[in-house]
Design a protein around this motif. Structure first.
Motif, PDB file in Angstrom:
ATOM      1  N   ARG A  88      13.323  13.512  29.008  1.00  0.00           N
ATOM      2  CA  ARG A  88      14.298  14.347  29.701  1.00  0.00           C
ATOM      3  C   ARG A  88      14.039  14.337  31.213  1.00  0.00           C
ATOM      4  NH1 ARG A  88      13.631  19.524  27.458  1.00  0.00           N
ATOM      5  NH2 ARG A  88      14.840  18.852  25.638  1.00  0.00           N
ATOM      6  N   LYS A  89      12.774  14.482  31.580  1.00  0.00           N
ATOM      7  CA  LYS A  89      12.401  14.505  32.993  1.00  0.00           C
ATOM      8  C   LYS A  89      12.852  13.222  33.697  1.00  0.00           C
ATOM      9  CE  LYS A  89       8.057  14.057  34.462  1.00  0.00           C
ATOM     10  NZ  LYS A  89       6.608  14.337  34.537  1.00  0.00           N
ATOM     11  N   HIS A  90      12.641  12.081  33.029  1.00  0.00           N
ATOM     12  CA  HIS A  90      12.920  10.811  33.702  1.00  0.00           C
ATOM     13  C   HIS A  90      14.390  10.423  33.636  1.00  0.00           C
ATOM     14  CE1 HIS A  90       8.828  10.395  34.850  1.00  0.00           C
ATOM     15  NE2 HIS A  90       8.424  10.590  33.607  1.00  0.00           N
ATOM     16  N   VAL A  91      15.082  10.884  32.616  1.00  0.00           N
ATOM     17  CA  VAL A  91      16.539  10.702  32.592  1.00  0.00           C
ATOM     18  C   VAL A  91      17.132  11.411  33.806  1.00  0.00           C
ATOM     19  CG1 VAL A  91      18.690  11.349  31.426  1.00  0.00           C
ATOM     20  CG2 VAL A  91      16.778  10.475  30.088  1.00  0.00           C
ATOM     21  N   ASN A  92      16.695  12.652  34.009  1.00  0.00           N
ATOM     22  CA  ASN A  92      17.205  13.434  35.140  1.00  0.00           C
ATOM     23  C   ASN A  92      16.892  12.780  36.482  1.00  0.00           C
ATOM     24  OD1 ASN A  92      18.159  15.238  33.296  1.00  0.00           O
ATOM     25  ND2 ASN A  92      16.456  16.695  33.514  1.00  0.00           N
ATOM     26  N   ALA A  93      15.748  12.104  36.550  1.00  0.00           N
ATOM     27  CA  ALA A  93      15.355  11.455  37.803  1.00  0.00           C
ATOM     28  C   ALA A  93      15.993  10.071  37.943  1.00  0.00           C
ATOM     29  CB  ALA A  93      13.836  11.351  37.866  1.00  0.00           C
ATOM     30  N   GLY A  94      16.762   9.647  36.941  1.00  0.00           N
ATOM     31  CA  GLY A  94      17.411   8.339  37.002  1.00  0.00           C
ATOM     32  C   GLY A  94      16.451   7.165  36.899  1.00  0.00           C
ATOM     33  N   ARG A  95      15.325   7.386  36.248  1.00  0.00           N
ATOM     34  CA  ARG A  95      14.292   6.347  36.162  1.00  0.00           C
ATOM     35  C   ARG A  95      14.427   5.553  34.859  1.00  0.00           C
ATOM     36  NH1 ARG A  95      10.381   9.664  37.646  1.00  0.00           N
ATOM     37  NH2 ARG A  95      10.324   9.159  39.857  1.00  0.00           N
ATOM     38  N   ASN A  96      14.112   4.268  34.906  1.00  0.00           N
ATOM     39  CA  ASN A  96      14.025   3.478  33.677  1.00  0.00           C
ATOM     40  C   ASN A  96      12.742   3.835  32.925  1.00  0.00           C
ATOM     41  OD1 ASN A  96      16.327   2.196  34.548  1.00  0.00           O
ATOM     42  ND2 ASN A  96      15.250   0.371  35.302  1.00  0.00           N
ATOM     43  N   LEU A 114      14.596   8.018  22.810  1.00  0.00           N
ATOM     44  CA  LEU A 114      14.935   7.127  23.929  1.00  0.00           C
ATOM     45  C   LEU A 114      16.422   6.780  23.971  1.00  0.00           C
ATOM     46  CD1 LEU A 114      11.908   4.615  23.935  1.00  0.00           C
ATOM     47  CD2 LEU A 114      12.462   6.317  25.682  1.00  0.00           C
ATOM     48  N   ALA A 115      17.132   7.089  22.873  1.00  0.00           N
ATOM     49  CA  ALA A 115      18.544   6.683  22.787  1.00  0.00           C
ATOM     50  C   ALA A 115      19.381   7.237  23.945  1.00  0.00           C
ATOM     51  CB  ALA A 115      19.133   7.109  21.442  1.00  0.00           C
ATOM     52  N   VAL A 116      19.016   8.427  24.456  1.00  0.00           N
ATOM     53  CA  VAL A 116      19.782   9.017  25.570  1.00  0.00           C
ATOM     54  C   VAL A 116      19.754   8.140  26.823  1.00  0.00           C
ATOM     55  CG1 VAL A 116      19.405  11.386  24.805  1.00  0.00           C
ATOM     56  CG2 VAL A 116      17.836  10.396  26.478  1.00  0.00           C
ATOM     57  N   LEU A 117      18.766   7.253  26.911  1.00  0.00           N
ATOM     58  CA  LEU A 117      18.652   6.384  28.089  1.00  0.00           C
ATOM     59  C   LEU A 117      19.604   5.199  28.040  1.00  0.00           C
ATOM     60  CD1 LEU A 117      14.819   6.533  28.205  1.00  0.00           C
ATOM     61  CD2 LEU A 117      16.183   6.803  30.287  1.00  0.00           C
ATOM     62  N   GLY A 118      20.174   4.947  26.853  1.00  0.00           N
ATOM     63  CA  GLY A 118      21.082   3.813  26.722  1.00  0.00           C
ATOM     64  C   GLY A 118      20.413   2.527  27.157  1.00  0.00           C
ATOM     65  N   ARG A 119      21.057   1.780  28.062  1.00  0.00           N
ATOM     66  CA  ARG A 119      20.546   0.471  28.472  1.00  0.00           C
ATOM     67  C   ARG A 119      19.332   0.572  29.389  1.00  0.00           C
ATOM     68  NH1 ARG A 119      24.705  -3.053  26.707  1.00  0.00           N
ATOM     69  NH2 ARG A 119      24.208  -4.910  27.897  1.00  0.00           N
ATOM     70  N   THR A 136      18.704   2.332  18.214  1.00  0.00           N
ATOM     71  CA  THR A 136      19.012   2.207  19.649  1.00  0.00           C
ATOM     72  C   THR A 136      20.482   1.845  19.866  1.00  0.00           C
ATOM     73  OG1 THR A 136      18.484  -0.145  19.724  1.00  0.00           O
ATOM     74  CG2 THR A 136      16.657   1.385  20.084  1.00  0.00           C
ATOM     75  N   GLN A 137      21.225   1.750  18.801  1.00  0.00           N
ATOM     76  CA  GLN A 137      22.674   1.465  18.866  1.00  0.00           C
ATOM     77  C   GLN A 137      23.006   0.237  19.716  1.00  0.00           C
ATOM     78  OE1 GLN A 137      23.574   5.347  20.300  1.00  0.00           O
ATOM     79  NE2 GLN A 137      22.650   6.214  18.476  1.00  0.00           N
ATOM     80  N   GLY A 138      22.103  -0.758  19.680  1.00  0.00           N
ATOM     81  CA  GLY A 138      22.370  -2.005  20.404  1.00  0.00           C
ATOM     82  C   GLY A 138      22.340  -1.886  21.912  1.00  0.00           C
ATOM     83  N   GLN A 139      21.906  -0.721  22.437  1.00  0.00           N
ATOM     84  CA  GLN A 139      21.942  -0.504  23.890  1.00  0.00           C
ATOM     85  C   GLN A 139      20.643  -0.905  24.592  1.00  0.00           C
ATOM     86  OE1 GLN A 139      24.686   0.979  25.764  1.00  0.00           O
ATOM     87  NE2 GLN A 139      25.550   0.099  23.901  1.00  0.00           N
ATOM     88  N   ALA A 140      19.514  -0.659  23.955  1.00  0.00           N
ATOM     89  CA  ALA A 140      18.228  -0.874  24.627  1.00  0.00           C
ATOM     90  C   ALA A 140      17.912  -2.367  24.760  1.00  0.00           C
ATOM     91  CB  ALA A 140      17.119  -0.184  23.845  1.00  0.00           C
ATOM     92  N   PHE A 141      17.068  -2.687  25.729  1.00  0.00           N
ATOM     93  CA  PHE A 141      16.594  -4.062  25.917  1.00  0.00           C
ATOM     94  C   PHE A 141      15.280  -4.186  25.150  1.00  0.00           C
ATOM     95  CE2 PHE A 141      14.637  -7.618  28.142  1.00  0.00           C
ATOM     96  CZ  PHE A 141      15.719  -8.474  28.354  1.00  0.00           C
ATOM     97  N   ILE A 142      15.271  -5.049  24.139  1.00  0.00           N
ATOM     98  CA  ILE A 142      14.137  -5.055  23.208  1.00  0.00           C
ATOM     99  C   ILE A 142      13.379  -6.382  23.230  1.00  0.00           C
ATOM    100  CG2 ILE A 142      13.478  -4.882  20.765  1.00  0.00           C
ATOM    101  CD1 ILE A 142      15.707  -2.822  20.440  1.00  0.00           C
ATOM    102  N   GLU A 169      23.105  -3.916  34.308  1.00  0.00           N
ATOM    103  CA  GLU A 169      24.317  -4.115  35.108  1.00  0.00           C
ATOM    104  C   GLU A 169      25.491  -4.694  34.317  1.00  0.00           C
ATOM    105  OE1 GLU A 169      22.770  -6.392  38.333  1.00  0.00           O
ATOM    106  OE2 GLU A 169      21.836  -4.634  39.261  1.00  0.00           O
ATOM    107  N   THR A 170      25.216  -5.257  33.145  1.00  0.00           N
ATOM    108  CA  THR A 170      26.307  -5.878  32.388  1.00  0.00           C
ATOM    109  C   THR A 170      27.271  -4.864  31.795  1.00  0.00           C
ATOM    110  OG1 THR A 170      24.920  -5.969  30.430  1.00  0.00           O
ATOM    111  CG2 THR A 170      25.113  -8.000  31.736  1.00  0.00           C
ATOM    112  N   SER A 171      26.860  -3.628  31.709  1.00  0.00           N
ATOM    113  CA  SER A 171      27.776  -2.613  31.171  1.00  0.00           C
ATOM    114  C   SER A 171      27.290  -1.248  31.605  1.00  0.00           C
ATOM    115  CB  SER A 171      27.856  -2.734  29.642  1.00  0.00           C
ATOM    116  OG  SER A 171      27.360  -1.586  29.020  1.00  0.00           O
ATOM    117  N   PRO A 172      28.170  -0.300  31.739  1.00  0.00           N
ATOM    118  CA  PRO A 172      27.738   1.007  32.220  1.00  0.00           C
ATOM    119  C   PRO A 172      26.793   1.691  31.226  1.00  0.00           C
ATOM    120  CG  PRO A 172      30.028   1.101  31.480  1.00  0.00           C
ATOM    121  CD  PRO A 172      29.613  -0.335  31.424  1.00  0.00           C
ATOM    122  N   THR A 173      25.878   2.483  31.758  1.00  0.00           N
ATOM    123  CA  THR A 173      24.968   3.262  30.911  1.00  0.00           C
ATOM    124  C   THR A 173      25.782   4.205  30.035  1.00  0.00           C
ATOM    125  OG1 THR A 173      23.364   3.190  32.671  1.00  0.00           O
ATOM    126  CG2 THR A 173      23.006   4.827  30.963  1.00  0.00           C
TER     127      THR A 173
END
Lengths: 333, 333
Positions: A39-47, A179-184, A235-241, A328-332
């Motif tokens: 949560r902390k890092h989502v708010n800070a916009g960090r990967n 981690l799913a909230v982070l999307g890509r 991860t609904q196909g969003q994360a880079f694995i 960058e290939t698709s919006p978060t």
């Protein structure tokens, strides 16, 4: 419903695994801490990168004395975690208890014990004696210590433990859901050496297996291939694995890496051979837009040129680059 | 002579084990160093203890990725070694690679990382920054460091590594042959958790066992009972030998300890239960002059009375006492 031995004869799916095996007692507590960290890092916009590291055990007894293990000191994961921190990532370091950790890995008690580079500066009064770091070790320790303190002060490194393959499987699923909230913006760096086999709880003996009754027979089931649900469901196909393949027969590396990508549909398999893994790895990834075509890229260092260079520095640089393109290939979401 | 699989079906004797399995490459080098260490302390009239510590592995492949292991962090051995040094013994510490070691055991990277108690004292000029030990940790570190430096300066601690049960078996035999010159002044403190089973070299697969071919079947042979030749041949009945039994079912402890003494004819079995081993152990030894009679003595600490007290302090004190009596019962060979 009662379970009998025959229920466990066939291969486990991920679903049947989680339906029949028990979660580790610390799971809820661990997940809560990961949630706060994310949560902390989502708010800070960090990967955020999840680094898994070290081997997993397969206990043979419920009161465990003996276990099957996978060879791994955890060097790859611990080293890579440091470079991810340097690159500005928040790092969840999920590792086998007592395997190497970022920063302290430089001071193995066996090969580079810290007690050897501390000196006692004598004083008339023993109780006021000083402890100093030797001249030779001062500068490198200062560098490690500075990076360590800065990662901790900024709250960029979160550490989690597992021991058994069962701990690992439950933790991985739970962490991926957080981690799913982070999307890509989530990166998975699955460097742990996870057992391919396990002994279902229902087949384990309660006490230490007694010797003196002839030879030991062990029969284990296959661990379900959890990369499949990790990629497509959790991860609904969003994360880079990124997954790893370790082989001792180098001719198997590329075919097995391609097979994994075809089966699970993730982004990169990093192949490493047991004997050369400190100097070179091969990135295998799907060819963009071409079915069943793959791109292979070697990442190599030359230890004769620079003794202090670590291959993980280049591995992480390449992944940070690819992850940026992926975001960058698709919006978060 | 060619060996075929059927040769390895039956139980191994110690003789057939050493005749068919290969010594580790470092054996000669290790033995030379032990010889020098022993010679120095024989000349100084010092007692020598061999402490074995940590678990042994049983590799499943020649290019090892997977192995069977025995649960042991090496706490008992590493802690006891410190108390033997305090009691004036020269210590050969033969331990599983990366298991706990005397002195550094106080600073586990997982539970008590030394990086946490170092502080950077800032300076205008970064390169001249000081590293200080925090107030809270200074006194205990000074005590550990002083004991560490004094053991090393006096050459009283010699460290040896093993990984596999095969390494262990070859090392133990070779070291015991070097210790034979000490006669009754040699003490064996066999705290390592040694596998009861192994996979003969001739049955191992060369490469990593591939998954995806169904379940894993492992069949292992029994490790020969080397306490027998250790007591009667390698040490010629002169050394004072202490072995350990770890059980998870406490009702098995005493019967199994007695059985071991009856079979191997050594001096003490220390029994410990997996769940209470930090607070209590039981000494089982033959009753002097009475066949098939045994004396049992509990060694216990009360952690509610003193948190810093370690049960190994009392174990070692009791053994030093018994070893002194053993030396006095007959002249040194």
């Amino acid at each position: 419903m009662s379970t009998d031995a025959t229920t466990f004869e066939s291969n486990f799916s991920a679903e049947s695994y989680y339906a029949t095996q028990s979660p580790p007692p610390s799971l809820e507590h661990d997940v809560r801490n990961v949630r706060d960290f994310v949560r902390k890092h989502v708010n800070a916009g960090r990967n955020v990168v999840l680094v898994t590291s070290g081997g997993t055990t397969v206990p043979l007894e419920l009161n465990v004395v003996r276990f099957l293990d996978n060879f791994s000191a955890g060097t790859r994961g611990a080293t890579s975690a440091e470079y991810f921190l340097k690159a500005g990532y928040a790092v969840i370091f999920m590792h086998r208890q007592f395997s190497l950790q970022p920063f302290s890995r430089h001071y193995s008690h066996s090969t580079h014990p810290f007690l050897d580079f501390l000196e006692i500066e004598k004083d008339d009064n023993h109780s006021s004696a000083r402890i100093n770091v030797t001249e030779k070790e001062r500068a490198p320790l200062l560098e490690v210590l500075t990076a360590y303190k800065s990662a901790h002060t900024a709250g960029l490194l979160h550490t989690l433990n597992f021991v058994t393959v069962n701990d690992y499987l439950w933790l991985l699923r739970a962490v991926s859901q957080e981690l799913a909230v982070l999307g890509r913006r989530a990166l998975y760096y699955l460097a742990a050496a996870v057992s391919d086999f396990f002994l279902p709880r229902q087949k384990m003996s309660e006490h230490k297996i007694q010797s003196g009754k002839g030879s030991l027979h062990i029969e284990m089931d296959q661990v379900p291939k959890i990369l499949k649900p990790l990629v497509s469901e959790w991860t609904q196909g969003q994360a880079f694995i990124v997954s790893f393949k370790l082989e001792t027969d180098p001719s198997l590396l590329v075919p097995k890496a391609r097979q994994a990508l075809a089966r699970y549909g993730h982004q990169v398999v990093i192949g490493n051979d047991l004997h050369t893994r400190k100097h070179q790895v091969i990135f295998v990834s799907p060819s963009p837009g071409l079915d069943n075509e793959y791109v292979e890229t070697w990442v190599r260092i030359d230890p004769s040129q620079d003794l202090t260079k670590e291959v993980e520095e280049d591995i992480v640089a390449e992944l940070v680059h690819r992850h940026r393109a992926w975001i960058e290939t698709s919006p978060t979401s």
